[in-house]
Enzyme design. Structure first.
Site, mmCIF file in Angstrom:
data_model
loop_
_atom_site.group_PDB
_atom_site.id
_atom_site.type_symbol
_atom_site.label_atom_id
_atom_site.label_comp_id
_atom_site.label_asym_id
_atom_site.label_seq_id
_atom_site.Cartn_x
_atom_site.Cartn_y
_atom_site.Cartn_z
ATOM 1 N N SER A 18 -18.108 36.062 33.855
ATOM 2 C CA SER A 18 -17.870 36.011 35.303
ATOM 3 C C SER A 18 -16.811 37.008 35.740
ATOM 4 O O SER A 18 -15.854 37.289 35.002
ATOM 5 C CB SER A 18 -17.390 34.608 35.670
ATOM 6 O OG SER A 18 -16.936 34.583 36.985
ATOM 7 N N TYR B 244 -11.464 28.166 35.593
ATOM 8 C CA TYR B 244 -12.843 28.606 35.341
ATOM 9 C C TYR B 244 -12.830 30.012 34.726
ATOM 10 O O TYR B 244 -13.438 30.248 33.673
ATOM 11 C CB TYR B 244 -13.648 28.587 36.645
ATOM 12 C CG TYR B 244 -14.978 29.276 36.535
ATOM 13 C CD1 TYR B 244 -15.964 28.776 35.690
ATOM 14 C CD2 TYR B 244 -15.245 30.439 37.265
ATOM 15 C CE1 TYR B 244 -17.185 29.419 35.573
ATOM 16 C CE2 TYR B 244 -16.465 31.080 37.156
ATOM 17 C CZ TYR B 244 -17.427 30.571 36.315
ATOM 18 O OH TYR B 244 -18.628 31.217 36.190
ATOM 19 N N LYS C 10 -14.021 31.410 30.857
ATOM 20 C CA LYS C 10 -15.008 32.478 30.628
ATOM 21 C C LYS C 10 -14.377 33.599 29.791
ATOM 22 O O LYS C 10 -15.027 34.169 28.903
ATOM 23 C CB LYS C 10 -15.525 33.017 31.963
ATOM 24 C CG LYS C 10 -16.431 32.033 32.696
ATOM 25 C CD LYS C 10 -17.792 31.914 31.996
ATOM 26 C CE LYS C 10 -18.660 30.814 32.528
ATOM 27 N NZ LYS C 10 -19.955 30.704 31.860
#
Ligand code: UDP
Length: 318
Positions: free
Chosen positions: A116, A140, A144
């Protein structure tokens, strides 16, 4: 043609990729716990295991007969990750580690990973190159990045052939077998599906109008889910043992939240009702991809514009 394990293949991007893989002649196994994905998005032609990456036994079974893996399964909401960082670390990092251990045990070493743009954080230089230092601003993005780093080690130590695709903002929908494969989150958090649902009594919330951008709202780089799914197949073909490549996927240009709203109003033929609210935790101001590496290494270029992303999403919810 060879069999691919698609983790998270019942989700939004995963199911679109599964549909295109099957059309291209691949055999497909899907592993998804359906916590956010939908079993009815998995085509009958795919072998489907409903289970979690945290369960090594189901991962082992799903890997049988597979030569490659496309790994989508993850928790993927920035706002939720700020509230529940441990849920994100467990699902995204530990789940990936279990998958990689099982792959190693089964002799499967080819993997395309769903990374991402959230790994980059508040990047000072735009468009963002893959060589830009990764400094995520939310859990998040941290998860990743942690998985990207695991893959770098696996390529160096175990000769894995790995590509991390760093998506910018994915939107749009595709139709297959007479039904739409679209975003179906509850609650929905993403801008384009949300603005299409906005009404005068429930307007779209604009998260911050005081950002350091051209009109004060956040700027993002939007890419159509069909283009993204195609990039995964091109990535499968570009895997090289012992090499981990990180490749951005976006359009190479950015739209502010206000520009997306104006474009959507023109597409749907009415003014999207909006309300200005506070910034959302974890959001960086601007994310725009450099897509030169995707063009060079994958021969990939986006073909569908923001109007298509909005009109396909609009059609999918009619
Ligand atoms: N956004 C917004 N209102 C919404 C949803 C999103 O203003 O209801 C903004 C959000 O702050 C971000 C952009 O739209 O700047 C894209 O957000 P989205 O959640 O779609 O994707 P993200 O950038 O988090 O991956």
């Amino acid at each position: 043609m060879s069999r691919v394990l698609v983790t998270g293949g019942a989700g939004y991007i995963g199911s679109a990729t599964v549909a295109l893989l099957l059309e291209s002649g691949y055999e497909v196994t899907v592993l998804d716990d359906c916590s956010t994905g939908h079993a009815d998005s998995v085509p009958e032609a795919a072998t489907f295991f409903q289970g979690s990456l945290l369960d090594g036994n189901v991962v082992k079974m799903a890997l049988q007969g597979c030569e490659s893996v496309i790994h989508f399964a993850a928790k993927s909401l920035v706002g939720e990750s700020v509230l529940k960082p441990d849920l994100y670390r467990t699902n995204n990092v530990i789940g990936s580690q279990i998958l990689f251990d099982e792959m190693d045990g089964a002799g499967v070493s080819r993997i395309v990973f769903s990374s991402s743009a959230a790994t980059y954080g508040d990047a000072r230089v735009q468009p963002i190159l893959e060589t830009q230092k990764a400094e995520p601003t939310n859990p998040y993005g941290e998860t990743k990045l942690a998985v990207d780093n695991l893959l770098t080690d696996l390529a160096a130590q175990e000769s894995f052939a790995a590509i991390s695709l760093r998506y910018f903002n994915v939107a749009g929908a595709i139709t297959r077998d007479g039904k739409w494969l679209a975003e179906r989150h509850s609650p929905e958090t993403h801008l384009i599906p949300n603005l299409l649902k906005a009404t005068p009594s429930n307007p779209l919330k604009i998260f911050g109008t005081d950002w350091d951008t051209k009109d004060g709202t956040c700027v993002r780089d939007y890419v159509h889910v069909k283009d993204l799914a195609l990039a995964h197949m091109q990535a499968l073909a570009a895997l090289v043992p012992g090499v981990h490549e990180i490749i951005n996927l976006g359009s190479g240009g950015g739209y502010s939240v206000r520009e997306v709203i104006d474009t959507a109003s023109a597409v749907v033929g009415y003014t999207i009702p909006t309300e200005e609210t506070q910034r959302r935790d974890g959001d960086p101001a601007t994310l725009i991809a450099s897509i030169t590496k995707a063009k060079e290494l994958l021969g990939w270029e986006p073909t569908l514009n923001l109007e298509s992303m909005i009109s396909d999403t609009f059609e999918s919810i009619q």
